[in-house]
Design an enzyme around this catalytic site. Structure first.
Site, short mmCIF file in Angstrom:
data_model
loop_
_atom_site.label_atom_id
_atom_site.label_comp_id
_atom_site.label_asym_id
_atom_site.label_seq_id
_atom_site.Cartn_x
_atom_site.Cartn_y
_atom_site.Cartn_z
N LYS A 44 1.04 -1.24 -0.10
CA LYS A 44 -0.20 -0.03 0.37
C LYS A 44 1.05 1.26 0.46
O LYS A 44 1.85 1.62 0.75
CB LYS A 44 -0.72 -0.24 1.57
CG LYS A 44 -1.46 1.54 1.45
CD LYS A 44 -2.88 1.04 0.24
CE LYS A 44 -3.59 2.53 0.56
NZ LYS A 44 -3.99 3.19 -0.62
N CYS A 131 -2.10 9.94 -6.44
CA CYS A 131 -3.36 9.54 -5.89
C CYS A 131 -4.36 10.32 -6.32
O CYS A 131 -4.10 12.29 -5.58
CB CYS A 131 -3.20 9.73 -4.26
SG CYS A 131 -4.49 9.44 -3.42
O1 RRO Z 1 -6.05 5.87 -0.97
C1 RRO Z 1 -6.36 6.56 -2.04
O2 RRO Z 1 -7.09 6.73 -1.77
C2 RRO Z 1 -5.78 5.98 -3.35
C3 RRO Z 1 -4.60 5.99 -3.89
BR1 RRO Z 1 -2.88 6.41 -2.13
C4 RRO Z 1 -4.28 5.97 -5.40
O3 RRO Z 1 -3.03 6.45 -5.49
N1 RRO Z 1 -5.63 6.04 -5.69
C5 RRO Z 1 -6.52 4.91 -5.51
O4 RRO Z 1 -7.14 5.51 -6.41
N2 RRO Z 1 -6.79 5.31 -4.33
#
Ligand code: RRO
Length: 313
Positions: A44, A131
């Site tokens: 993650k 993100c």
């Molecule tokens: O954690 C998120 O909301 C998230 C991340 Br870091 C990302 O790179 N892509 C996404 O769809 N959700």
């Protein structure tokens, strides 16, 4: 035929892995991925400090994909780094990917990479520049100048292999621009694509959005995004230095989807939405389906067709 995948000097049993964010929050989930039929895995995306993320509901499966606004929930970089160092020591011949992001912006990206540089981890890092779900923070890789500045800063001290996770682009000018920036640096890979940012899904029965954060806006994954993902893999393969490998992510539900990403030039393949829907058994199924396609077409390895998409002129 074999599904062995070559990527930055490594050979993986097959090209499949999870997409960051799905089934990779803690050591238990990472152990399960490591024991699955996936060829590799990624953690993650980590921020400097651990985070709870956005309020729930924040991830919803849809008929044709998913919408999420998780907001970078994670256990903090120190957790993933410590675990990665142990995994690397126990299994030096099975590389995986450490995903690192930033919640606060530019300076935190730099300090997170410094932290990794100063650690004993020498493996692959996937730097998440895309993100879409941090309120008030634009996606780094949509700002070409800032992305170049950031990579310049990181390459002043960072000496280990890393690549970047990109958002989808939708214009040839943007494909050209991001490739121009990335080709100036010794990055080892790019991952195309993160979720298609800030979509909106409306529930038919209630005329209401389905996730709580950001008024219902969230990153779209799954079937919805395969043509966009393929276009980004293809467009960047045509523009990036040949030494930069590509990870294809977006809309991989079947062996055929995987095959199409490889035709566009991907070397590894990440599965997000479909892994969330189906569980770890997806990797066994995808391996079986992709192998059947190779055998039906008379190919003996991925190298026989990787990047060899046919066009009409
Ligand atoms: O954690 C998120 O909301 C998230 C991340 Br870091 C990302 O790179 N892509 C996404 O769809 N959700």
């Amino acid at each position: 035929a074999t599904l062995q995948a070559t990527f930055y000097g490594h050979t993986f049993d097959n090209p499949f892995m999870n997409a960051s964010g799905v089934h990779c929050m803690d050591k238990t989930e990472l152990d399960e991925l490591a024991a699955s039929a996936s060829g590799s895995f990624v953690t993650k995306s980590a921020t400097a400090d651990s985070r709870d993320g956005n309020p729930e509901p924040r991830y919803i499966n849809l008929e044709l994909g998913s919408i999420n606004s998780m907001g970078l929930p994670n256990l903090g970089l120190a957790y993933y780094l410590e675990d990665a160092i142990k995994r690397q020591a126990a299994n030096p011949d099975t590389p995986f990917f450490l995903s690192v992001a930033s919640y606060k912006g530019f300076d935190e990206y730099v300090s997170n990479m410094k932290h990794i540089q100063e650690s004993d981890y020498t493996g692959l890092v996937e730097l998440n520049l895309s993100c879409p779900n941090v309120p008030g923070k634009p996606q780094m890789a949509y700002d070409f100048e800032d992305t170049e500045k950031l990579l310049n800063e990181i390459f002043k001290f960072y000496t280990k292999p890393f690549g970047v996770k990109l958002p989808p682009y939708f214009d040839f000018m943007h494909f050209d621009k991001i490739a121009d920036v990335l080709n100036k640096f010794d990055i080892k890979f790019v991952n195309c694509v993160n979720s298609v940012g800030n979509g909106l899904y409306i529930d038919e029965a209630t005329d209401t959005v389905v996730i709580k954060p950001k008024g219902g806006f969230g990153g779209i994954g799954g079937e919805y995004i395969k043509p966009t993902a393929l276009a980004n893999v293809r467009a960047l393969r045509q523009r990036l230095n040949p030494s930069i490998d590509i990870i294809g992510t977006g809309g991989i539900l079947t062996g055929r989807d995987a095959y199409e990403h490889l035709l566009c030039g991907a070397s590894m393949l990440q599965v997000g939405t479909q892994l969330h829907k189906e569980g770890l058994g997806v990797f066994e199924r995808l391996n079986t389906e992709l192998l059947a396609i190779l055998e039906a077409k008379g190919y003996t390895s991925i190298a026989d067709f990787k990047g060899k998409l046919a066009t009409l002129d």
